[in-house]
Motif scaffolding. Structure first.
Motif, PDB file in Angstrom:
ATOM      1  N   GLY A  89     -37.938 -25.583   4.374  1.00  0.00           N
ATOM      2  CA  GLY A  89     -38.010 -25.168   5.767  1.00  0.00           C
ATOM      3  C   GLY A  89     -38.937 -26.044   6.573  1.00  0.00           C
ATOM      4  N   VAL A  90     -39.090 -25.703   7.843  1.00  0.00           N
ATOM      5  CA  VAL A  90     -39.930 -26.478   8.751  1.00  0.00           C
ATOM      6  C   VAL A  90     -40.382 -25.550   9.873  1.00  0.00           C
ATOM      7  CG1 VAL A  90     -37.982 -27.237  10.183  1.00  0.00           C
ATOM      8  CG2 VAL A  90     -40.049 -28.655  10.049  1.00  0.00           C
ATOM      9  N   GLN A  91     -41.548 -25.853  10.433  1.00  0.00           N
ATOM     10  CA  GLN A  91     -42.059 -25.063  11.552  1.00  0.00           C
ATOM     11  C   GLN A  91     -41.866 -25.853  12.843  1.00  0.00           C
ATOM     12  OE1 GLN A  91     -46.328 -24.437  11.766  1.00  0.00           O
ATOM     13  NE2 GLN A  91     -46.044 -22.333  12.458  1.00  0.00           N
ATOM     14  N   ALA A  92     -41.401 -25.184  13.873  1.00  0.00           N
ATOM     15  CA  ALA A  92     -41.211 -25.857  15.161  1.00  0.00           C
ATOM     16  C   ALA A  92     -42.561 -26.070  15.829  1.00  0.00           C
ATOM     17  CB  ALA A  92     -40.298 -25.028  16.048  1.00  0.00           C
ATOM     18  N   ALA A  93     -42.872 -27.314  16.166  1.00  0.00           N
ATOM     19  CA  ALA A  93     -44.141 -27.625  16.811  1.00  0.00           C
ATOM     20  C   ALA A  93     -44.130 -27.264  18.287  1.00  0.00           C
ATOM     21  CB  ALA A  93     -44.465 -29.107  16.638  1.00  0.00           C
ATOM     22  N   GLN A  94     -42.962 -27.270  18.882  1.00  0.00           N
ATOM     23  CA  GLN A  94     -42.845 -26.955  20.299  1.00  0.00           C
ATOM     24  C   GLN A  94     -41.479 -26.336  20.557  1.00  0.00           C
ATOM     25  OE1 GLN A  94     -43.370 -31.013  21.616  1.00  0.00           O
ATOM     26  NE2 GLN A  94     -41.195 -31.193  22.097  1.00  0.00           N
ATOM     27  N   SER A  95     -41.378 -25.643  21.681  1.00  0.00           N
ATOM     28  CA  SER A  95     -40.087 -25.087  22.056  1.00  0.00           C
ATOM     29  C   SER A  95     -39.170 -26.211  22.503  1.00  0.00           C
ATOM     30  CB  SER A  95     -40.254 -24.051  23.177  1.00  0.00           C
ATOM     31  OG  SER A  95     -41.011 -22.945  22.730  1.00  0.00           O
ATOM     32  N   ASN A 145     -34.603 -27.582  22.430  1.00  0.00           N
ATOM     33  CA  ASN A 145     -33.221 -27.180  22.177  1.00  0.00           C
ATOM     34  C   ASN A 145     -32.830 -27.520  20.743  1.00  0.00           C
ATOM     35  OD1 ASN A 145     -32.365 -29.959  22.101  1.00  0.00           O
ATOM     36  ND2 ASN A 145     -32.379 -29.952  24.346  1.00  0.00           N
ATOM     37  N   GLN A 146     -31.715 -26.996  20.309  1.00  0.00           N
ATOM     38  CA  GLN A 146     -31.286 -27.185  18.923  1.00  0.00           C
ATOM     39  C   GLN A 146     -30.990 -28.644  18.606  1.00  0.00           C
ATOM     40  OE1 GLN A 146     -28.072 -24.557  17.810  1.00  0.00           O
ATOM     41  NE2 GLN A 146     -29.027 -22.788  18.773  1.00  0.00           N
ATOM     42  N   SER A 194     -32.810 -30.547  15.621  1.00  0.00           N
ATOM     43  CA  SER A 194     -32.012 -30.970  14.465  1.00  0.00           C
ATOM     44  C   SER A 194     -32.192 -32.464  14.205  1.00  0.00           C
ATOM     45  CB  SER A 194     -30.536 -30.635  14.682  1.00  0.00           C
ATOM     46  OG  SER A 194     -29.998 -31.347  15.779  1.00  0.00           O
ATOM     47  N   ASP A 195     -32.300 -33.269  15.266  1.00  0.00           N
ATOM     48  CA  ASP A 195     -32.564 -34.700  15.097  1.00  0.00           C
ATOM     49  C   ASP A 195     -33.913 -34.921  14.423  1.00  0.00           C
ATOM     50  OD1 ASP A 195     -30.170 -35.366  16.235  1.00  0.00           O
ATOM     51  OD2 ASP A 195     -31.003 -35.756  18.230  1.00  0.00           O
ATOM     52  N   ASN A 210     -26.458 -21.491  22.040  1.00  0.00           N
ATOM     53  CA  ASN A 210     -27.374 -21.889  23.115  1.00  0.00           C
ATOM     54  C   ASN A 210     -28.797 -21.380  22.936  1.00  0.00           C
ATOM     55  OD1 ASN A 210     -25.334 -23.281  24.586  1.00  0.00           O
ATOM     56  ND2 ASN A 210     -24.539 -21.289  25.290  1.00  0.00           N
ATOM     57  N   GLU A 211     -29.110 -20.852  21.775  1.00  0.00           N
ATOM     58  CA  GLU A 211     -30.472 -20.361  21.555  1.00  0.00           C
ATOM     59  C   GLU A 211     -31.459 -21.502  21.418  1.00  0.00           C
ATOM     60  OE1 GLU A 211     -31.163 -16.793  19.048  1.00  0.00           O
ATOM     61  OE2 GLU A 211     -29.089 -17.141  18.482  1.00  0.00           O
ATOM     62  N   ARG A 212     -32.617 -21.333  22.015  1.00  0.00           N
ATOM     63  CA  ARG A 212     -33.650 -22.357  21.945  1.00  0.00           C
ATOM     64  C   ARG A 212     -34.482 -22.207  20.679  1.00  0.00           C
ATOM     65  NH1 ARG A 212     -35.063 -25.544  25.895  1.00  0.00           N
ATOM     66  NH2 ARG A 212     -37.309 -25.483  25.445  1.00  0.00           N
ATOM     67  N   ILE A 213     -35.029 -23.301  20.251  1.00  0.00           N
ATOM     68  CA  ILE A 213     -35.984 -23.310  19.148  1.00  0.00           C
ATOM     69  C   ILE A 213     -37.345 -22.940  19.715  1.00  0.00           C
ATOM     70  CG2 ILE A 213     -37.089 -24.742  17.381  1.00  0.00           C
ATOM     71  CD1 ILE A 213     -34.110 -24.179  16.881  1.00  0.00           C
ATOM     72  N   GLU A 214     -38.023 -21.988  19.077  1.00  0.00           N
ATOM     73  CA  GLU A 214     -39.285 -21.476  19.589  1.00  0.00           C
ATOM     74  C   GLU A 214     -40.485 -22.052  18.840  1.00  0.00           C
ATOM     75  OE1 GLU A 214     -39.452 -19.666  22.252  1.00  0.00           O
ATOM     76  OE2 GLU A 214     -37.273 -19.507  22.439  1.00  0.00           O
TER      77      GLU A 214
END
Length: 529
Positions: A332-338, A340-341, A345-346, A364-368
């Motif tokens: 897994g990975v933690q999102a550093a910032q909000s 888009n997908q 993914s890149d 269309n859900e954003r990464i949080e």
């Protein structure tokens, strides 16, 4: 008064007895759950499967003998499947394969509880030689079967195909199914469905029905982990049983000797009251369903254990980079910032579609920022058996917390929409809830009213999360809330000191796990008097 001929009376009693016996035979439903799948059975297939179910009950003496073996062995099988993260429904395959006879041998020379051929047994790390045959060891062979089936399920992403591959082999199943069922969550069973799967369903229905009593009566199986070298004769004195008794239940050691190359599990039967941890009914309701509605959930172990999830391990200082951490033992990975997908993914080296599929995301859900996302497939069940719903949680956020597929969570609890979710609900994370069973609800601590002076932090899943005015855990009685953005070098301890709150409060308000991980740019909500 008219006389009744004795033969007529006998015939009437026979019919009554037969009717009573047939009434106890479970009937094949039109729909059931298997692992994380919904299985729909058409009338013709139901009649076909029913014949197999009826055949299990045809000889009451034989059925009772088999049932007694299930009583003894099933708690061990369930425990090993649970440890392996495999669906508990697979336990019925052991009944189908060997009737739980440890030294069963098929016409194709497959041996043991799970009917492994020697080559396949060695593939899953079972020892088979002139001293030891772990195919006849209930613990070792169940571990091997779970590994084998999980490996095949990784190919199909469908437990029906994986189960049939147990009989056909991976190559045969791939040729038979192709990719038709890959990732499919609903299976329609008809006359063309593979016979092996229909036979499995018959065993699941026959031995998983509530009409079948599967609680041991005064006897239970004991497991002992043993590091050799030693012998069954030595262990018999230690456990207070006869050597013959140990030999009967430990056929895997051919000469009664246990070598010192690894830890082996020795089993034996004890008489007496069944210990609570082994008083298992096949497909029983989880213990948390017995919590009275007046119980305060916050005081329960189930409620508190949720704070330790998700479980993060690895190089947590680089949690926002790919291939650095595991989340609930999954990559897994933690999102550093909000973001888009597509951008996220890149950053983690996945296609957008795969990221979406692995994390059950809508398009269309954003990464949080601060949230954890999976880079490999989630499991069909969780490490723990139940979860008590907290205010503001969604089905998706719970599935992410435990690393369980969203479809599996919904299927296990017969709940489809977030609007049906209520705080205090006790959700199953391993077993499927039986048809007609209501989801139990336990009492949560009454929240204190809140006067908010700033906007709420961004919810976990904006598109689905229901609005709520319920206060987070540990919130002061009269509060305002502010949002703090984590800066470089900040820790939970430093932030807690800055605002005059405790680290535990920060963790409870922001659903931070036991690893105390926060990331630069993460938004933390803080409640102040």
């Amino acid at each position: 008064m008219k006389k009744i001929h004795i033969s007529h009376l006998v015939f009437i009693l026979f019919l009554f007895s037969s009717h009573e016996s047939l009434a106890q035979i479970p009937q094949v439903p039109g729909e059931l759950q298997f692992a994380d799948l919904i299985v729909r059975i058409n009338p013709q297939a139901r009649r076909e499967i029913q014949l197999d179910v009826d055949a299990q009950y045809r000889n009451p003496t034989f059925f009772k003998v088999k049932q007694d073996r299930v009583n003894l062995y099933m708690p061990i099988i369930e425990d090993e499947l649970r440890k392996a993260g495999a669906p508990l429904d697979l336990k019925y395959l052991a009944i189908q394969e060997s009737s739980l006879i440890g030294d069963a041998v098929s016409t194709s020379n497959a041996v043991g509880f799970w009917q492994f051929k020697q080559g396949t047994a060695e593939e899953v790390f079972l020892r088979v030689d002139n001293q030891i045959d772990e195919r006849k060891n209930i613990v070792s062979s169940t571990k091997g079967a779970a590994l084998y089936l999980q490996k095949h399920n990784n190919t199909f992403d469908n437990w029906m195909c994986a189960l049939v591959s147990y009989q056909m082999g991976l190559g045969g199943a791939k040729a038979y199914f192709g990719t038709e069922y890959n990732g499919k969550q609903v299976i329609d069973v008809d006359r063309n469905t593979h016979w092996y799967f229909k036979k499995f369903l018959a065993h699941k229905i026959a031995f998983g029905s509530q009409t079948t009593s599967l609680v041991s009566n005064g006897q239970y199986m004991v497991e002992e982990r043993v590091q050799g070298p030693t012998t069954l004769a030595v262990l018999a004195k230690k456990y207070g049983v006869t050597v013959k008794h140990l030999e009967e239940y430990n056929l895997w050691t051919r000469n009664g000797k246990i070598p010192g190359d690894r830890v082996y599990t020795v089993i034996y039967v004890k008489d007496g009251s069944l210990p609570i941890q082994q008083a298992v009914i096949v497909e029983q309701k989880p213990q948390t369903q017995q919590i009275p509605s007046t119980t305060t959930a916050a005081a329960s172990r189930t409620y508190k254990q949720a704070d330790s999830f998700p479980r993060i391990a690895g190089n947590t200082t680089k949690a926002s980079q790919a291939d650095q951490i595991t989340v609930n033992n999954l990559e897994g990975v933690q999102a550093a910032q909000s973001t888009n997908q597509s951008a996220f993914s890149d950053r983690v080296g996945l296609s957008e579609n795969k990221l979406r599929r692995l994390n059950d995301l809508d398009k269309n859900e954003r990464i949080e920022a601060g949230k954890y996302y999976y880079t490999e497939k989630k499991n069909g069940s969780a490490e723990v058996s139940t979860h008590i719903v907290r205010p503001g949680e969604t089905l998706w956020s719970i599935s992410q917390k435990y690393g369980i597929k969203l479809s599996s969570l919904k299927s296990k609890n017969r709940i489809r929409q977030d609007r049906d979710l209520k705080a205090g609900m006790v959700l199953n994370l391993q077993e499927h809830r039986k048809r007609g069973d209501d989801i139990p609800i336990v009492k949560l601590a009454d929240p204190a009213p809140v006067r908010q002076t700033t906007a709420n932090p961004t919810p976990t899943r904006p598109s689905n999360q229901p609005a709520t005015t319920t206060a987070p855990p540990s919130r002061p009685a009269s509060t305002t809330n502010i949002t703090h953005t984590v800066a470089t070098g900040e820790t939970l301890f430093a932030i807690s000191k800055k605002y005059g709150v405790t680290v535990n409060q920060l963790k409870a308000w922001n659903n931070i796990g036991s690893q105390n991980i926060i990331s630069i740019g993460q938004k933390l909500v803080i409640f102040r008097p």
